[in-house]
Enzyme design. Structure first.
Site, short mmCIF file in Angstrom:
data_model
loop_
_atom_site.label_atom_id
_atom_site.label_comp_id
_atom_site.label_asym_id
_atom_site.label_seq_id
_atom_site.Cartn_x
_atom_site.Cartn_y
_atom_site.Cartn_z
N THR A 1 14.81 -13.47 17.86
CA THR A 1 14.05 -14.27 16.91
C THR A 1 14.62 -15.68 16.76
O THR A 1 15.82 -15.90 17.00
CB THR A 1 14.09 -13.57 15.53
OG1 THR A 1 13.57 -14.43 14.53
CG2 THR A 1 15.52 -13.21 15.11
N ASP A 2 13.77 -16.61 16.31
CA ASP A 2 14.24 -17.97 16.02
C ASP A 2 15.12 -18.02 14.77
O ASP A 2 15.84 -18.99 14.54
CB ASP A 2 13.07 -18.95 15.88
CG ASP A 2 12.08 -18.59 14.78
OD1 ASP A 2 12.26 -17.55 14.11
OD2 ASP A 2 11.10 -19.35 14.59
N GLU A 3 15.08 -16.94 13.96
CA GLU A 3 15.83 -16.97 12.69
C GLU A 3 17.34 -17.02 12.89
O GLU A 3 18.08 -17.36 11.97
CB GLU A 3 15.46 -15.76 11.82
CG GLU A 3 14.00 -15.72 11.48
CD GLU A 3 13.66 -14.95 10.21
OE1 GLU A 3 14.57 -14.57 9.47
OE2 GLU A 3 12.46 -14.74 9.99
N TYR B 1 19.10 -9.82 7.90
CA TYR B 1 18.29 -9.57 9.11
C TYR B 1 18.69 -10.51 10.24
O TYR B 1 19.01 -10.07 11.36
CB TYR B 1 16.79 -9.73 8.80
CG TYR B 1 15.94 -9.91 10.05
CD1 TYR B 1 15.75 -8.86 10.94
CD2 TYR B 1 15.34 -11.14 10.35
CE1 TYR B 1 14.99 -9.02 12.10
CE2 TYR B 1 14.58 -11.31 11.50
CZ TYR B 1 14.41 -10.25 12.37
OH TYR B 1 13.67 -10.40 13.52
N LYS C 1 20.43 -9.78 13.94
CA LYS C 1 19.82 -10.16 15.23
C LYS C 1 20.77 -11.09 16.00
O LYS C 1 20.88 -11.00 17.23
CB LYS C 1 18.46 -10.82 15.01
CG LYS C 1 17.36 -9.89 14.51
CD LYS C 1 16.99 -8.77 15.48
CE LYS C 1 16.28 -9.25 16.72
NZ LYS C 1 15.78 -8.10 17.53
P1 NAD Z 1 8.30 -3.84 13.59
O1 NAD Z 1 9.15 -3.64 12.38
O2 NAD Z 1 6.83 -3.93 13.45
O3 NAD Z 1 8.59 -2.66 14.64
C1 NAD Z 1 9.88 -2.19 14.92
C2 NAD Z 1 9.73 -0.87 15.69
O4 NAD Z 1 11.06 -0.42 16.01
C3 NAD Z 1 9.06 0.23 14.89
O5 NAD Z 1 8.11 0.91 15.69
C4 NAD Z 1 10.20 1.16 14.51
O6 NAD Z 1 9.81 2.52 14.36
C5 NAD Z 1 11.15 0.98 15.69
N1 NAD Z 1 12.55 1.28 15.35
C6 NAD Z 1 13.25 0.84 14.27
N2 NAD Z 1 14.49 1.35 14.30
C7 NAD Z 1 14.58 2.11 15.42
C8 NAD Z 1 15.63 2.88 16.00
N3 NAD Z 1 16.84 2.98 15.43
N4 NAD Z 1 15.38 3.51 17.18
C9 NAD Z 1 14.16 3.42 17.77
N5 NAD Z 1 13.14 2.73 17.25
C10 NAD Z 1 13.35 2.07 16.09
O7 NAD Z 1 8.90 -5.12 14.31
P2 NAD Z 1 8.14 -6.26 15.16
O8 NAD Z 1 7.66 -7.29 14.22
O9 NAD Z 1 7.21 -5.61 16.10
O10 NAD Z 1 9.39 -6.88 15.94
C11 NAD Z 1 9.79 -6.35 17.20
C12 NAD Z 1 11.00 -7.13 17.70
O11 NAD Z 1 10.65 -8.50 17.83
C13 NAD Z 1 12.20 -7.08 16.76
O12 NAD Z 1 13.36 -6.99 17.55
C14 NAD Z 1 12.15 -8.41 16.02
O13 NAD Z 1 13.43 -8.83 15.63
C15 NAD Z 1 11.57 -9.31 17.09
N6 NAD Z 1 10.79 -10.48 16.62
C16 NAD Z 1 9.77 -10.31 15.71
C17 NAD Z 1 9.01 -11.42 15.33
C18 NAD Z 1 7.85 -11.29 14.36
O14 NAD Z 1 7.29 -12.32 13.95
N7 NAD Z 1 7.44 -10.09 13.96
C19 NAD Z 1 9.30 -12.68 15.87
C20 NAD Z 1 10.36 -12.81 16.78
C21 NAD Z 1 11.08 -11.69 17.15
O1 DAU Z 2 10.67 -16.23 12.66
C1 DAU Z 2 10.54 -14.97 13.25
C2 DAU Z 2 10.60 -13.90 12.18
O2 DAU Z 2 9.35 -13.94 11.50
C3 DAU Z 2 10.88 -12.52 12.73
O3 DAU Z 2 12.14 -12.49 13.32
C4 DAU Z 2 10.79 -11.46 11.60
O4 DAU Z 2 10.96 -10.16 12.15
C5 DAU Z 2 9.43 -11.58 10.96
O5 DAU Z 2 9.33 -10.66 9.87
C6 DAU Z 2 9.19 -13.00 10.46
O6 DAU Z 2 10.09 -13.31 9.37
P1 DAU Z 2 9.60 -14.13 8.09
O7 DAU Z 2 10.51 -13.85 6.96
O8 DAU Z 2 9.34 -15.55 8.44
O9 DAU Z 2 8.16 -13.42 7.89
P2 DAU Z 2 7.36 -12.98 6.57
O10 DAU Z 2 5.97 -12.65 7.02
O11 DAU Z 2 8.11 -11.96 5.78
O12 DAU Z 2 7.31 -14.32 5.73
C7 DAU Z 2 6.72 -15.50 6.26
C8 DAU Z 2 6.90 -16.59 5.24
O13 DAU Z 2 6.08 -16.28 4.10
C9 DAU Z 2 8.31 -16.69 4.71
O14 DAU Z 2 8.61 -18.05 4.46
C10 DAU Z 2 8.28 -15.92 3.40
C11 DAU Z 2 6.86 -16.13 2.90
N1 DAU Z 2 6.26 -15.03 2.14
C12 DAU Z 2 6.34 -13.77 2.64
C13 DAU Z 2 5.79 -12.72 1.96
C14 DAU Z 2 5.88 -11.30 2.51
C15 DAU Z 2 5.60 -15.31 0.96
O15 DAU Z 2 5.51 -16.46 0.52
N2 DAU Z 2 5.05 -14.26 0.28
C16 DAU Z 2 5.13 -12.98 0.72
O16 DAU Z 2 4.62 -12.04 0.02
#
Ligand code: NAD
Ligand code: DAU
Length: 354
Positions: A132-134, A158, A162
């Protein structure tokens, strides 16, 4: 075949579906099915022999060793993680276990498997780590977007977990020669996004007549990318990415949270107007901010564009329209997630097959 971890989650499921839609190479999908894992995301693959699902934990070394020995995947794509920042603030323990210890355990299993492969297979084996970019922390308003050499400054449990996993992946390449690649992607949105994250939460709450919660002033900036574009970037890195390299993936699409929520409201006003004729804007509510809330993320994606020729296919306008339409067309999926019924899918679908 390839081994995908976390393939029942949001991005993992999109990746598996896109992969099998574009080629015949099978997928071994290892997922623990935490609250975020949902096999209904993969219901369209029912009966498809190219998808082998195993419910299990990436920390279970014996299980992973057995899967690698039995299926001999040519690549491993590692999505499995705890992914929600707010949950990491309430309870960081599971984030350390899965994201740090789980990645360590997977790296060791992969190293053990890879080092015993014959020369040709050893050369073509890949371990791709999805990050992730975080990990880079928060940008000031004028700062240049994150490049691959930006210092790591994670601010939440988190992002710290990562960041730790990224460091492990890097070290396993430099020390042991494990053929790894890493991608650091910005915020994804699209189908099958669990409605705890901003965009799906806002769509679902809007339709239910509930408040649309904006943390703090809503001026925090994220760089939004359609999930299908992230999956395409990972496929491209697997194909031609350079070993040991990291690639930043983003949509050149910085937007403030409040503007995101307003765009979703505009689309809902058009596609599913409220019965009382009012705009969904009236449901927007400011709530207490997230502790340690990062102010701005932005990705410099020039490296993957230049070296691998990847570019996003969707603009935010096209991607968000598709996404809102998907949620409107898939209200059963939303209802099952909200009622918890999606968790019964495993017993309904798999126990009878035993
Ligand atoms: P998500 O939470 O939707 O899915 C995570 C999946 O991992 C789930 O299916 C869960 O059951 C599985 N999991 C969790 N713990 C586990 C374990 N111990 N063993 C096996 N499986 C397990 O997450 P996502 O949003 O699909 O993110 C997927 C990946 O991409 C993550 O590594 C996250 O850090 C990264 N990522 C997410 C975003 C985003 O915006 N969602 C952006 C950049 C990177
Ligand atoms: O940047 C990549 C990341 O993006 C991933 O690594 C994470 O797995 C993914 O969950 C996401 O993280 P964020 O914290 O940015 O996503 P979230 O959707 O939780 O929140 C997006 C923005 O919106 C953040 O600034 C917090 C804000 N927010 C979120 C929620 C859930 C609100 O203002 N209200 C809300 O109820």
């Amino acid at each position: 075949m390839i081994l995908v971890t976390g393939g029942a989650g949001f991005i993992g499921a999109n990746f598996v579906l896109d992969w099998l839609a574009s080629q015949d190479e099978a997928v071994l999908n290892l997922d623990k099915l935490t609250y975020a894992g949902n096999l209904e995301n993969l219901a369209s693959l029912e009966g498809d022999a190219r998808h082998v699902f195993v419910q299990g934990d990436i920390c279970d070394r014996a299980l992973v060793d057995g899967l690698l020995a039995r299926y001999k995947p040519r690549a491993l794509v590692h999505f499995a993680a705890e992914s929600h920042v707010d949950r990491s603030i309430h309870g960081p323990g599971e984030f350390m276990r899965t994201n740090v210890e789980g990645t360590f355990s997977l790296l060791e299993a992969a190293r053990n498997h890879w080092s015993a492969l014959p020369a040709g297979e050893k050369d073509s084996f890949r371990f791709h780590h999805v990050s992730t970019d975080e990990v880079y922390g928060s940008l000031s308003p004028e700062a240049a977007p994150f490049s691959e050499v930006h210092p790591y400054e994670p601010n939440s449990p988190y992002s710290a977990s990562k960041a730790a996993s990224d460091h492990l992946v890097r070290a396993w390449h430099h020390t042991y020669g494990l053929p790894v690649t890493t991608s650091n992607c910005s915020n994804n949105y699209g189908p099958y996004h669990f409605p705890e994250k901003l965009i799906p939460l806002v769509i679902v709450n809007a339709l239910a007549g509930k408040p649309l919660p904006i943390y703090g002033d809503g001026q925090q900036i994220r760089d939004w990318l359609y999930v299908g574009d992230h999956c395409a970037a990972i496929r491209r890195i697997l194909e031609v990415g350079r070993l040991g390299e990291t690639y930043n993936v983003g949509g050149w699409n910085e937007m403030a949270n409040l503007d995101i929520v307003r765009q979703v409201c505009v689309l809902l006003d058009e596609l599913r107007p409220r019965a009382d004729g009012q705009s969904y804007f009236t449901q927007i509510t400011h709530v207490t901010d997230r502790p340690g809330h990062d102010r701005r993320y932005a990705i410099d994606a020039r490296k993957i564009e230049r070296e691998l020729g990847w570019r996003p296919a969707e603009t935010f306008a096209t991607g968000i329209r598709k996404t809102v339409a998907w949620y409107l067309d898939n209200q059963d999926w939303v209802a099952h997630v909200q009622s918890g019924a999606y968790r019964e899918w495993v017993s309904r679908n798999y126990e009878a097959r035993a």
